[in-house]
Design a protein around this motif. Structure first.
Motif, PDB file in Angstrom:
ATOM      1  N   ARG A 116       0.882  -1.073  -0.314  1.00  0.00           N
ATOM      2  CA  ARG A 116      -0.375   0.456  -0.168  1.00  0.00           C
ATOM      3  C   ARG A 116       1.166   1.200  -0.499  1.00  0.00           C
ATOM      4  NH1 ARG A 116      -4.060  -3.425   1.029  1.00  0.00           N
ATOM      5  NH2 ARG A 116      -6.095  -2.686   1.064  1.00  0.00           N
ATOM      6  N   ARG A 119       4.199   4.039  -2.652  1.00  0.00           N
ATOM      7  CA  ARG A 119       3.549   5.603  -3.291  1.00  0.00           C
ATOM      8  C   ARG A 119       4.798   6.511  -2.491  1.00  0.00           C
ATOM      9  NH1 ARG A 119      -2.543   5.129  -4.827  1.00  0.00           N
ATOM     10  NH2 ARG A 119      -2.180   4.837  -2.026  1.00  0.00           N
ATOM     11  N   ASP A 167      -1.437 -12.834  -6.281  1.00  0.00           N
ATOM     12  CA  ASP A 167      -3.062 -12.273  -5.668  1.00  0.00           C
ATOM     13  C   ASP A 167      -3.418 -12.443  -4.711  1.00  0.00           C
ATOM     14  OD1 ASP A 167      -2.691  -9.446  -7.728  1.00  0.00           O
ATOM     15  OD2 ASP A 167      -3.986 -10.809  -8.623  1.00  0.00           O
TER      16      ASP A 167
ATOM     17  N   PHE B  29      -6.338  10.534  -6.377  1.00  0.00           N
ATOM     18  CA  PHE B  29      -5.925   9.662  -5.121  1.00  0.00           C
ATOM     19  C   PHE B  29      -5.948   7.900  -5.693  1.00  0.00           C
ATOM     20  CE2 PHE B  29     -10.513  12.418  -3.641  1.00  0.00           C
ATOM     21  CZ  PHE B  29      -9.405  13.813  -3.164  1.00  0.00           C
ATOM     22  N   ARG B  32      -1.965   8.825  -6.468  1.00  0.00           N
ATOM     23  CA  ARG B  32      -0.788   9.384  -5.304  1.00  0.00           C
ATOM     24  C   ARG B  32      -1.512   9.401  -3.427  1.00  0.00           C
ATOM     25  NH1 ARG B  32       0.649  15.030  -7.606  1.00  0.00           N
ATOM     26  NH2 ARG B  32       1.173  13.556  -9.836  1.00  0.00           N
ATOM     27  N   GLY B  33      -2.574   8.786  -3.839  1.00  0.00           N
ATOM     28  CA  GLY B  33      -3.566   8.551  -2.386  1.00  0.00           C
ATOM     29  C   GLY B  33      -4.131   9.355  -2.097  1.00  0.00           C
ATOM     30  N   GLU B  35      -3.928  10.966   0.980  1.00  0.00           N
ATOM     31  CA  GLU B  35      -3.470  12.114   2.214  1.00  0.00           C
ATOM     32  C   GLU B  35      -2.583  12.971   1.258  1.00  0.00           C
ATOM     33  OE1 GLU B  35      -3.609  12.319   5.411  1.00  0.00           O
ATOM     34  OE2 GLU B  35      -4.904  10.459   6.012  1.00  0.00           O
ATOM     35  N   ALA B  36      -1.733  12.665  -0.653  1.00  0.00           N
ATOM     36  CA  ALA B  36      -0.551  13.059  -0.558  1.00  0.00           C
ATOM     37  C   ALA B  36      -0.847  13.909  -1.873  1.00  0.00           C
ATOM     38  CB  ALA B  36       0.419  11.964  -1.454  1.00  0.00           C
ATOM     39  N   ASN B 115      -9.935   0.165  -2.305  1.00  0.00           N
ATOM     40  CA  ASN B 115      -9.532  -0.687  -1.435  1.00  0.00           C
ATOM     41  C   ASN B 115      -8.306  -0.208  -0.661  1.00  0.00           C
ATOM     42  OD1 ASN B 115     -10.628  -3.224  -1.141  1.00  0.00           O
ATOM     43  ND2 ASN B 115      -9.982  -3.159  -3.380  1.00  0.00           N
ATOM     44  N   ARG B 116      -7.783   1.292  -0.616  1.00  0.00           N
ATOM     45  CA  ARG B 116      -6.679   1.328  -0.314  1.00  0.00           C
ATOM     46  C   ARG B 116      -6.806   2.731   0.802  1.00  0.00           C
ATOM     47  NH1 ARG B 116      -3.951  -1.515  -4.055  1.00  0.00           N
ATOM     48  NH2 ARG B 116      -1.789  -2.038  -3.383  1.00  0.00           N
ATOM     49  N   GLU B 117      -8.297   3.172   0.588  1.00  0.00           N
ATOM     50  CA  GLU B 117      -8.449   4.831   1.123  1.00  0.00           C
ATOM     51  C   GLU B 117      -9.225   4.490   2.468  1.00  0.00           C
ATOM     52  OE1 GLU B 117      -5.985   6.577   0.510  1.00  0.00           O
ATOM     53  OE2 GLU B 117      -4.947   6.402  -0.651  1.00  0.00           O
ATOM     54  N   ARG B 119      -8.977   3.652   5.033  1.00  0.00           N
ATOM     55  CA  ARG B 119      -8.243   4.030   6.304  1.00  0.00           C
ATOM     56  C   ARG B 119      -8.270   5.638   6.070  1.00  0.00           C
ATOM     57  NH1 ARG B 119      -2.892   1.109   5.646  1.00  0.00           N
ATOM     58  NH2 ARG B 119      -3.018   2.835   4.021  1.00  0.00           N
ATOM     59  N   TYR B 163     -12.773 -15.896   0.173  1.00  0.00           N
ATOM     60  CA  TYR B 163     -11.436 -14.787   0.328  1.00  0.00           C
ATOM     61  C   TYR B 163     -10.867 -14.605  -0.787  1.00  0.00           C
ATOM     62  CZ  TYR B 163     -11.771 -13.416   5.648  1.00  0.00           C
ATOM     63  OH  TYR B 163     -12.426 -13.319   6.519  1.00  0.00           O
ATOM     64  N   ASP B 167     -10.406 -11.707  -3.249  1.00  0.00           N
ATOM     65  CA  ASP B 167      -9.093 -10.951  -3.640  1.00  0.00           C
ATOM     66  C   ASP B 167      -8.373 -10.811  -5.351  1.00  0.00           C
ATOM     67  OD1 ASP B 167      -9.239 -10.306  -0.490  1.00  0.00           O
ATOM     68  OD2 ASP B 167      -7.852 -12.037  -0.399  1.00  0.00           O
ATOM     69  N   GLY B 171      -6.986  -7.871  -6.814  1.00  0.00           N
ATOM     70  CA  GLY B 171      -6.012  -8.162  -7.558  1.00  0.00           C
ATOM     71  C   GLY B 171      -5.989  -7.363  -9.358  1.00  0.00           C
ATOM     72  N   VAL B 172      -6.925  -7.592 -10.033  1.00  0.00           N
ATOM     73  CA  VAL B 172      -7.763  -7.352 -11.574  1.00  0.00           C
ATOM     74  C   VAL B 172      -7.309  -5.537 -11.028  1.00  0.00           C
ATOM     75  CG1 VAL B 172      -8.415  -6.937 -13.129  1.00  0.00           C
ATOM     76  CG2 VAL B 172      -8.494  -9.333 -11.908  1.00  0.00           C
TER      77      VAL B 172
END
Lengths: 203, 203
Positions: A116, A119, A167, B29, B32-33, B35-36, B115-117, B119, B163, B167, B171-172
């Motif tokens: 994650r 970056r 994956d 997003f 670079r995410g 927050e960034a 999936n990544r953000e 949080r 799962y 998953d 991954g795709v």
DNA sequence: TGAAAAGGCTAATGCTCAGTAGCCTTGATA
DNA sequence: TATCAAGGCTACTGAGCATTAGCCTTTTCA
């Protein structure tokens, strides 16, 4: 010639406090992300103030890079160990996938952060991590190509099959919990079987 | 009773500029995410200054939340459409997985960010997204349970199988590229087959 | 045609954060 | 016992950020 003469740990030794800081940082990076983690929080996790961290580490960025690079090195090591001396290509793939999955249960935080936070690395560190990751992916893909070449595996696409296997490991790192109701061995064994059916292994 | 009377788009309509801002934010997003990414950058991507964004959106946080919530709603919709009117449980699972994978190719940025953000969402928005995700996971798991109950599927663990299928889709979203050498249909078809072998379908 | 809404802009606000400076205590050692 | 390094601490620096305030131009439409 057994390979055991190659040092497994190649990075600088850490003092106990240095290791505690890294562990705390890893936990926090996994929980709230690198950007959202402050040096104050990392310090608090080991009982000191944020600025005192700099008596032990050179920067927050180096902390992240060290965590990720070490993890990639360990992943390569467990892979090498898993396939060493195994001749049958189906056995090699199964053992490689088992090692892959086991790594992702045992080092799930490192794997999670590693996937994650690429970056968040600066260019130099990112290039180093990406290189190691590509190298690992080639190892897995190579195993599948080997089996296909020997007519032991039958897949629609080598690339797709290798992505799928890789994956699945990453997925494990996202949901696995030490105290969950799926044991490490259970997951490892089941995914090892998945892998073989997925490549349409003959025999 | 066909379900088509249920509105597919339930969120407030966006002006063209509002949509452009959302698209730009999504791309940034993903790159670079959250927050960034700065409001200055989002603005620049649509040709205005950062503060001018606030004539169109209420906050950066709302931008993220809207992207993620909409994506989850679309995922539910495509799932419902895929299994509607299909009786055979193996067909239902195959079609559900195909829809799952197709969603992750067609909306890979949304899925990636989703999936990544998580949080980065505030508590209220996070709860809403997590609820939708859990609901979707239950749908997939339910399909597998159905097949097991009917003795059509044979799995070591329903949870593990679900799962794995979920998953693979995530991954795709991470590696798929519109201009890559694997076509959407190819991936969708292959993963649909993977799914059936993975649950040890009989017949 | 003239009022007002829409939608830009710059400047300012208030906050957070990584990292530095410089000081102080403690404990090992000579 | 005197020295000195290790490793804490507080105070500070300098930068970046989301968001607001307030202004101005353009467009819309009654």
């Amino acid at each position: 010639m057994s390979g055991s003469d190659r040092a497994v740990v190649t990075r600088p030794q850490l003092t106990p406090r240095g290791r505690a800081i890294r562990d705390a940082a890893l936990k926090l990076f996994a929980e709230r992300g690198y950007e959202a983690t402050t040096t104050t929080e990392i310090g608090a996790a080991v009982g000191i103030r944020g600025p005192s961290l700099y008596k032990h580490v050179s920067s927050k960025q180096d902390l992240l890079a060290a965590i990720m690079l070490d993890a990639m090195d360990v992943l390569h090591d467990v892979h090498a160990l898993a396939v060493a001396g195994v001749d049958d290509v189906a056995d090699r793939l199964r053992r490689a996938v088992e090692a892959h999955v086991r790594f992702h249960t045992r080092h799930r935080l490192e794997a999670f952060v590693g996937n994650r936070e690429i970056r968040s690395l600066d260019e130099v560190n990112r290039a180093a991590v990406v290189a190691r990751r590509s190298s690992y992916e080639r190892l897995i893909r190579g195993l599948i190509e080997e089996g296909v070449a020997a007519s032991r595996f039958h897949v629609a696409s080598v690339k797709l099959a290798s992505y799928a296997l890789l994956d699945l490991g990453m997925g494990v790192a996202a949901w696995y919990r030490e105290d969950g109701d799926l044991s490490e061995d259970e997951i490892v064994y089941t995914y090892g079987r998945f892998a073989l059916t997925l490549v349409g292994v003959a025999g």
